[in-house]
Write a protein that holds these residues in place. Structure first.
Motif, PDB file in Angstrom:
ATOM      1  N   ASP A 199       9.233  -6.698   0.440  1.00 25.96           N
ATOM      2  CA  ASP A 199       7.889  -7.031   0.195  1.00 25.96           C
ATOM      3  C   ASP A 199       6.924  -6.025  -0.606  1.00 25.96           C
ATOM      4  N   SER A 200       5.677  -6.198  -0.782  1.00 24.93           N
ATOM      5  CA  SER A 200       4.660  -5.540  -1.374  1.00 24.93           C
ATOM      6  C   SER A 200       4.221  -4.188  -0.427  1.00 24.93           C
ATOM      7  N   ARG A 201       4.656  -4.245   0.904  1.00 27.45           N
ATOM      8  CA  ARG A 201       4.066  -3.261   1.648  1.00 27.45           C
ATOM      9  C   ARG A 201       4.556  -1.936   1.008  1.00 27.45           C
ATOM     10  N   GLN A 202       3.886  -0.915   1.228  1.00 27.44           N
ATOM     11  CA  GLN A 202       4.030   0.389   0.923  1.00 27.44           C
ATOM     12  C   GLN A 202       4.612   1.192   2.273  1.00 27.44           C
ATOM     13  N   LEU A 203       5.643   1.878   2.042  1.00 34.11           N
ATOM     14  CA  LEU A 203       5.960   2.781   2.997  1.00 34.11           C
ATOM     15  C   LEU A 203       4.846   3.873   3.260  1.00 34.11           C
ATOM     16  N   GLN A 204       4.714   4.021   4.578  1.00 36.48           N
ATOM     17  CA  GLN A 204       3.724   5.136   4.988  1.00 36.48           C
ATOM     18  C   GLN A 204       4.489   6.555   5.429  1.00 36.48           C
ATOM     19  N   ASP A 205       3.700   7.623   5.429  1.00 38.73           N
ATOM     20  CA  ASP A 205       4.151   8.827   5.828  1.00 38.73           C
ATOM     21  C   ASP A 205       4.438   8.503   7.367  1.00 38.73           C
ATOM     22  N   GLY A 206       5.507   8.846   7.906  1.00 42.51           N
ATOM     23  CA  GLY A 206       5.848   8.821   9.299  1.00 42.51           C
ATOM     24  C   GLY A 206       6.706   7.642   9.741  1.00 42.51           C
ATOM     25  N   GLY A 222      31.640  -5.364   0.708  1.00 46.23           N
ATOM     26  CA  GLY A 222      31.523  -4.151   1.505  1.00 46.23           C
ATOM     27  C   GLY A 222      30.058  -3.998   2.229  1.00 46.23           C
ATOM     28  N   ASP A 223      30.091  -3.609   3.531  1.00 45.06           N
ATOM     29  CA  ASP A 223      28.886  -3.719   4.180  1.00 45.06           C
ATOM     30  C   ASP A 223      28.393  -2.631   4.965  1.00 45.06           C
ATOM     31  N   THR A 224      27.185  -2.076   4.809  1.00 40.69           N
ATOM     32  CA  THR A 224      26.676  -0.682   5.222  1.00 40.69           C
ATOM     33  C   THR A 224      25.174  -0.689   5.135  1.00 40.69           C
ATOM     34  N   SER A 225      25.102   0.272   6.131  1.00 35.51           N
ATOM     35  CA  SER A 225      23.493   0.465   6.428  1.00 35.51           C
ATOM     36  C   SER A 225      23.252   1.573   7.077  1.00 35.51           C
ATOM     37  N   LYS A 226      21.961   2.298   6.867  1.00 34.50           N
ATOM     38  CA  LYS A 226      21.612   3.531   7.298  1.00 34.50           C
ATOM     39  C   LYS A 226      19.953   3.597   7.455  1.00 34.50           C
ATOM     40  N   THR A 227      19.596   4.303   8.634  1.00 36.30           N
ATOM     41  CA  THR A 227      17.967   4.483   8.726  1.00 36.30           C
ATOM     42  C   THR A 227      17.572   5.817   8.121  1.00 36.30           C
ATOM     43  N   PHE A 228      16.495   5.924   7.472  1.00 36.33           N
ATOM     44  CA  PHE A 228      16.248   6.696   6.607  1.00 36.33           C
ATOM     45  C   PHE A 228      14.626   7.104   7.187  1.00 36.33           C
ATOM     46  N   LEU A 229      14.375   8.600   7.130  1.00 29.11           N
ATOM     47  CA  LEU A 229      12.953   8.961   7.306  1.00 29.11           C
ATOM     48  C   LEU A 229      12.044   8.978   6.137  1.00 29.11           C
ATOM     49  N   CYS A 230      11.055   8.641   6.386  1.00 26.12           N
ATOM     50  CA  CYS A 230       9.934   8.637   5.368  1.00 26.12           C
ATOM     51  C   CYS A 230       8.698   9.774   5.483  1.00 26.12           C
ATOM     52  N   GLY A 231       8.895  10.834   4.727  1.00 27.09           N
ATOM     53  CA  GLY A 231       7.717  11.743   4.996  1.00 27.09           C
ATOM     54  C   GLY A 231       7.929  12.357   6.339  1.00 27.09           C
ATOM     55  N   ASP A 232       6.648  12.720   6.994  1.00 29.03           N
ATOM     56  CA  ASP A 232       6.819  13.611   8.249  1.00 29.03           C
ATOM     57  C   ASP A 232       6.944  12.646   9.433  1.00 29.03           C
ATOM     58  N   VAL A 233       7.984  12.566   9.692  1.00 28.51           N
ATOM     59  CA  VAL A 233       8.372  11.495  11.032  1.00 28.51           C
ATOM     60  C   VAL A 233       8.268  12.191  12.425  1.00 28.51           C
TER      61      VAL A 233
END
Length: 365
Positions: A199-206, A222-233
């Protein structure tokens, strides 16, 4: 994607990579009839063994309490000084078009959730080649999607990029139109366990964000996923993400022809518990191949489910770990599943192929 555990019969609820399962799957390995001893009938050696058992029990109890305290501290550290508001739904833009020449899965055009196929996804050499191609594409798209993550980027922008990469490769984004799902990828931020709608929500630092990609190429998913870090987590959330990935790796490590499916959940639970993390039971892995979701259901927690792996079989393993409660709430959109207490959740997923001696991870790039 993950399946949801219900207290009644098997039904598909709130799941893209997850279906609804009976709560009878919950393990009772820590329950049983009480054991009593008569002191007059116990020998000295038996009394000594009983004392050892009591001491061991106390140690286990102490460990459980220590891990509970550790989890509470971890949860507090994720919000200390941040005061991040809970996740809220942003504006969801219309679904993106797919060119007519791209083959589409049979469920496209219906808003009804497809039934879960009972047939295991087992392949000959030609089918395995097709699975490798679909999974390699999914992994490549996921890798490129991860490069987009930074503060101020919206999940809708990620969806647009993923959609374009997939159709440029001549494939179809499997989530689009699955049971009415309106987007081409799942984006699950912070306390969202899975099935987040871009949606329109912006990712935030952390922030942390799981991106779940599935492609339909030449008749195979084919199916895959990963959790990523955004900024200073925060360190606590970094550790949660790291351990979740390690749980996936340990679950895959036990897989090979003839192995029981329940060993996956046992291995994942053992590792998660070392760090005091909860393993979400409601969502599970699934068979994947010419159909998006099929049996077997892959439970990530301790369980007594029957069944053994077979050479040539493909399925996903996709554990979700949390810093707090493993219970979830589904938003009115019927997809977005968030942790009931607002604590952070992380997920990793691979599609694997069972071989005679082990498992091949198909979703690598």
């Amino acid at each position: 994607m993950a399946f949801a555990t219900s207290s009644a019969t098997l039904q598909l609820a709130s799941s893209l990579h997850g279906e609804a399962l009976s709560s009878s799957s919950k393990s009772n390995i820590f329950m049983g009839p009480p054991v009593t001893f008569s002191v007059s009938t116990l020998s000295g050696k038996q009394l000594h063994s009983r004392k050892q058992l009591v001491v061991f029990s106390k140690k286990l109890s102490g460990l459980a309490e220590a891990m509970r305290i550790k989890r509470e501290r971890e949860l507090k550290s994720t919000t200390k000084g941040i005061r991040r508001p809970p996740l809220r739904r942003g504006k969801v833009s219309p679904r993106l078009p797919v060119p007519d020449h791209i083959p589409k899965p049979p469920y496209v055009g219906s808003n009804l959730l497809p039934e879960i196929a009972s047939e295991y996804q087992t392949h000959d050499s030609e089918g395995i080649a097709c699975m490798r191609a679909a999974c390699e594409l999914a992994a490549r798209v996921l890798d490129n999607a991860g490069k987009l993550i930074r503060p101020s980027v919206t999940t809708n922008e990620i969806d647009k990029a993923v959609h374009q990469m997939i159709i440029d490769a001549g494939a179809y984004p499997s989530p689009l139109g699955y049971g009415g799902f309106p987007k081409s990828v799942c984006t699950s931020v912070n306390e969202c366990m899975c099935h987040g709608i871009p949606d329109s929500r912006q990712l935030q630092d952390g922030d942390i964000i799981n991106i779940d990609v599935t492609v339909y190429l030449n008749g195979y998913h084919g199916d895959t996923s990963k959790t990523f870090l955004c900024g200073d987590v925060s360190d606590a959330m970094k550790r949660l993400v790291k351990v979740t990935e390690e749980c996936l790796e340990r679950g895959i490590a036990v897989c090979k022809d003839g192995t029981s499916f329940k060993k996956i959940g046992k291995r994942i639970s053992e590792h998660a518990e070392k760090y005091g993390y909860g393993v979400v039971e409601r969502f599970v892995g699934h068979g994947v191949g010419t159909v998006f979701h099929s049996e077997p259901f892959i439970y990530h927690h301790r369980n007594d489910q029957p069944g053994h792996m077979v050479e040539g079989q493909t399925f996903t393993i996709e554990p979700i770990l949390t810093l707090g409660s493993t219970e979830c709430i589904t938003w009115p959109d019927n997809w977005t599943a968030v942790a009931a207490d607002g604590s952070a959740a992380a997920q990793f997923e691979h599609t694997i192929l069972i071989t005679r001696t082990g498992a091949e991870i198909l979703t690598t790039y």
